[in-house]
Design a protein around this motif. Structure first.
Motif, short mmCIF file in Angstrom:
data_model
loop_
_atom_site.label_atom_id
_atom_site.label_comp_id
_atom_site.label_asym_id
_atom_site.label_seq_id
_atom_site.Cartn_x
_atom_site.Cartn_y
_atom_site.Cartn_z
N ARG A 659 0.85 -1.20 0.00
CA ARG A 659 0.00 0.00 0.00
C ARG A 659 0.88 1.23 0.00
N ARG A 671 -2.95 3.71 -2.95
CA ARG A 671 -3.30 2.55 -3.77
C ARG A 671 -2.64 1.29 -3.22
N SER A 672 -3.33 0.17 -3.41
CA SER A 672 -2.82 -1.09 -2.86
C SER A 672 -3.19 -2.23 -3.79
N GLN A 673 -2.53 -3.36 -3.58
CA GLN A 673 -2.77 -4.53 -4.45
C GLN A 673 -2.21 -5.77 -3.76
N THR A 675 -0.61 -9.34 -4.50
CA THR A 675 0.14 -9.89 -5.62
C THR A 675 0.77 -11.21 -5.22
N GLN A 701 -0.87 -9.48 -11.14
CA GLN A 701 -0.91 -8.01 -11.24
C GLN A 701 -0.34 -7.39 -9.98
N GLU A 702 0.43 -6.30 -10.16
CA GLU A 702 1.13 -5.67 -9.04
C GLU A 702 0.95 -4.16 -9.10
N GLN A 703 0.88 -3.54 -7.92
CA GLN A 703 0.85 -2.09 -7.80
C GLN A 703 2.23 -1.60 -7.39
N TYR A 704 2.80 -0.69 -8.18
CA TYR A 704 4.09 -0.10 -7.84
C TYR A 704 3.94 1.42 -7.95
N GLN A 707 1.94 3.11 -10.69
CA GLN A 707 1.91 2.20 -11.83
C GLN A 707 1.25 0.87 -11.47
N THR A 708 0.39 0.38 -12.37
CA THR A 708 -0.20 -0.94 -12.24
C THR A 708 0.42 -1.85 -13.30
N SER A 747 0.47 3.78 -15.92
CA SER A 747 0.74 4.78 -14.88
C SER A 747 -0.34 5.84 -14.95
#
Length: 798
Positions: A659, A671-673, A675, A701-704, A707-708, A747
């Protein structure tokens, strides 16, 4: 009165002795370990002498076991015995040849598993894997459990970025694309192993919030004069060649070695971008469609020469020099279509960029190791001095051809040079303490100097003119003074290590000779690990640490590096260090299956972003910024399985939640994800010298940051055959069979959105051959100067 007899009895010591033999005679330098009979914990470790003899002196009355081990042989155990006051001579201990060891003149140990999970790290055994033939160090890392390489060439471990990369114990002061290019130029044939350490002890630099990647180069351990030669050729859309050799001469007191490798790799990079620009006071809203193809040609020379000299029975001096020089030609063609707010075409142009990048790198090392007694657990002193120099020379010719609206073509020429040097000196002392404890302390001084100069010119009215707005000089200085103290030990079924490291950091950045930023700060980095064996099948481990990630010289260097007419990379001189607190709880079942829960909070995390350039227009800049906070939770599962005598499976799964909280250019980020990174490797050992590896990984899928990143994966297979009495090895592998590695990412900001699709020449078929010559008898390693890590782990029942 009662105390005196008891004290006298406690001092009543006796000697147990014995001899170690194998099928051909007495065994010199076998590792002899004395265990307590009740729980097999380690009491003491010694080596057998020239006659295969050993002895221990210890208090009488205890019950013990003795084990003997040496490379190429199975561990052998004595019967349980009680040590009487008169002493004891054990029956002869006979070492049996390992079932996987050849019985001919050539002695070859069993092929190590590709991945090994130890108490504090994961080891990737690169040297014996058919998958590594013709590959690069970066590609090997990309297949390793929990390791990711994103579209920006940033390395991650278990879903976190911010890593300390060391090669043969020496820090590589590069990040991002510069580090990736360095690892691409280092062929996998040079590697012995890679260690992935998520919670390093205080002896390591505090740099690297996500952990340490320790790359170990090959070093021959055979006696006499030995060597090997290798060659490989791979083909994707373009060809890839690697060839090299290694020579080694080892006698009792001298070991001289050297190796060299040449790499010639051609490839491509294809990028499709879609960009959405929000309206600004100066520009209307617009979108852009970009298609880019870059052809690359990498040629590199890498090598190392050195010597180890035994000055006395307890003192070893080592010297080495390493080079890695590369030349890369980039030819980039870009087609850009700009659309207005209503989707109408407004601009169309094409750019062709030719870049020639030369990177001559080299390093020198002098090290001294001294033990104060002839024992594996003796006090020891080590000292190292290192100097490394990294140079980059980049020539650019960027031609832009305007189609709509019609205007004069443009030529931007660039001449960039960067000189980076790193000097380091350190000393470490290790002192054994009572009750199987050990005290370690050390100090280190590091000085990094970076000098950068860039001159961009354009042609106006047929005259070459310097562009002062983007030409500049940048200097960066970093000094880190560090000291640490660490205590580790073992009790019944328990091992522990606590450490404290202090680092003083001094940095200064100058632009055109004027001070841009200067910082001085001191921080403490505590760390602790505890491992407890609950029963024969269950063990727990707990580790906590505080770590730091200082921005590299590239990340703070504001000078530009153009990719094409629409994009460039620049550093951020306002970037500050990120710090993190890390905690991990690990459970081990049957000494094989591990489950790990981890949490980390990173303050001011450094992330890579893309934004419209302050120049105006539709130019985009790629740079790093600090956010507010990153919260990280993870679950890691590791299962090494012996499915058959000839088939082993190493399965690893990392499930993590990131997050990100922060703000950039008016865009609030929260934002969070969830993975997952799944890795599975099957290793097959077959008769008549055949072996094979099958590797696959999947990243969801990853959140960085902003950027997704879309899901991706890879499947690779390799097979090898030993020939000519096991002196030759033929290898064949196929990487990325189903071509699942292309990156897709989006992004999203309030003022700008970018999505891209990135493909590289990674589906490659490679054939390789290695030939070894000379004496194949392996010399026993005298672990006299390193605190007995393995013994301490075993003492805790690990």
């Amino acid at each position: 009165m009662l105390v005196l007899p008891l004290a006298g009895a406690a001092q009543n010591r006796a000697t147990v002795s014995g001899i170690v033999l194998n099928g051909t005679g007495k065994v010199e330098f076998a590792t002899i370990t004395l265990h307590r009979a009740a729980d097999s914990t380690v009491v003491k470790t010694e080596f057998s002498d020239l006659l295969g003899a050993f002895q221990f002196t210890l208090p009488a009355g205890g019950r013990y076991l003795v084990s003997a081990a040496q490379v190429g042989f199975e561990r052998s155990w004595s019967s349980t015995f009680e040590l009487l006051a008169t002493g004891l001579t054990l029956p002869v201990i006979v070492l049996k040849t390992s079932q996987a060891t050849a019985l001919q003149e050539v002695t070859v140990t069993a092929r190590k598993p590709l991945f090994e999970r130890l108490a504090d790290r994961t080891v990737v055994n690169v040297a014996d894997s058919p998958l590594s033939a013709g590959s690069t160090t970066l590609a090997v890392l990309g297949r390793s459990p929990g390791v990711t390489v994103d579209a920006g060439d940033n390395l991650g471990l278990r879903g976190r970025q911010g890593l300390l990369v060391v090669i043969d114990g020496k820090r590589v002061p590069l990040t991002g694309t510069e580090l990736a290019d360095y690892l691409r130029a280092l062929p996998a044939e040079q590697l012995q192993s890679i260690e992935l350490i998520t919670n390093p002890p205080a002896q390591y630099d505090a740099q690297g919030g996500a952990g340490v990647i320790a790359i170990n180069l090959k070093k021959d351990q055979r006696l006499g004069t030995n060597g090997s030669a290798n060659a490989s050729y791979g083909r994707g859309e373009y060809g890839k060649f690697t060839g090299g050799f290694a020579l080694n001469h080892r006698r009792k007191n001298v070991n001289l070695y050297g190796n060299y490798a040449y790499t010639d790799r051609r490839g491509f990079l294809r990028l499709d971008f879609t960009r959405q620009f929000a309206a600004t006071p100066a520009l209307t809203a617009a979108s852009g469609l970009l298609n880019t193809e870059q052809l690359t040609w990498l040629r590199s020379h890498s090598g190392k020469v050195g010597g180890d000299f035994t000055l006395s029975k307890r003192t070893l001096l080592g010297v080495s020099a390493t080079i890695l020089t590369s030349q890369t030609a980039y030819n980039t063609t870009n087609q850009t279509q700009v659309l207005g707010a209503q989707g109408e075409p407004t601009d169309r142009y094409r750019s062709v960029a030719a870049q020639d990048v030369n990177r001559p790198n080299g390093s020198l090392n002098v090290n001294l190791r001294h033990a104060f007694a002839d024992s594996a657990t003796a006090a020891s002193l080590t000292a190292d001095a290192d100097y490394a120099r990294y140079r980059t020379a980049r020539l650019l010719a960027l031609n832009t051809y305007y189609e709509t609206p019609a205007q004069a073509n443009a030529l931007l020429s660039g001449d960039q040079t960067s000189n980076l040097s790193i000097a380091a000196a350190k000393v470490d002392f290790s002192q054994p303490l009572p009750r199987r404890a050990r005290l370690e302390a050390g100090a280190k001084i590091t000085q990094v100097t970076s000098d950068n100069n860039v001159a961009f010119t354009s042609i106006e009215n047929g005259i070459t003119v310097l562009d002062p707005a983007i030409s500049n000089q940048f200097e960066y200085r970093e000094n880190v003074n560090a000291a640490y103290v660490s205590l580790r030990g073992a009790a019944s079924k328990t091992t522990f290590q606590v450490g404290l490291r202090g680092e003083q950091t001094n940095t200064r950045a100058d632009l055109l000779g004027e001070s841009l930023r200067e910082r001085h700060y001191f921080q403490l980095f505590p760390s602790a690990t505890l491992q407890r064996t609950l029963s024969e099948r269950h063990a727990l481990g707990l580790s906590v640490a505080r770590r730091i990630d200082r921005p590299s010289y590239v990340q703070v260097n504001p000078l530009r590096n153009y990719f094409d007419a629409t994009s460039y990379r620049a550093g951020n001189p306002d970037l500050v260090a990120q710090t993190s607190y890390n905690i991990e709880l690990t459970h081990t079942y049957r000494q094989k299956f591990t489950t790990a829960l981890a949490y980390a909070q990173t303050n001011l995390p450094i992330v890579n972003v893309v934004q419209p350039s302050l120049d105006g227009g539709r130019l985009v800049v790629n740079r790093d910024v600090n956010l507010s906070t990153l919260h990280y939770y993870s679950l890691t599962l590791t299962a090494p399985l012996d499915l058959a005598k000839w088939w082993t499976l190493y399965a690893n799964g990392v499930f993590f939640y990131n997050r990100y909280v922060g703000e950039l250019s008016g865009t609030a980020l929260n934002r969070s994800q969830v993975t997952c990174i799944l890795t599975a490797t099957s290793s097959f050992t077959m008769p008549h010298g055949w072996a094979a590896d099958l590797n696959g990984f999947y990243e969801s899928q990853e959140q960085y940051g902003f950027q997704t990143i879309r899901p991706r994966g890879q499947v690779g297979v390799g097979i090898q055959k030993s020939v000519w009495g096991k002196q030759g090895t033929l290898r064949l592998n196929v990487a990325d069979i189903f071509y699942n590695t292309p990156n897709r990412a989006v992004s999203t900001y309030d003022n700008f959105t970018e999505s891209f699709y990135r493909r590289e020449d990674l589906r490659v078929v490679t054939a390789a051959f290695t030939y070894r010559f000379g004496n194949s008898k392996v010399a026993a390693a005298r672990k006299r100067t390193i605190g007995a890590d393995d013994e301490l782990r075993r003492a805790g029942g690990q």
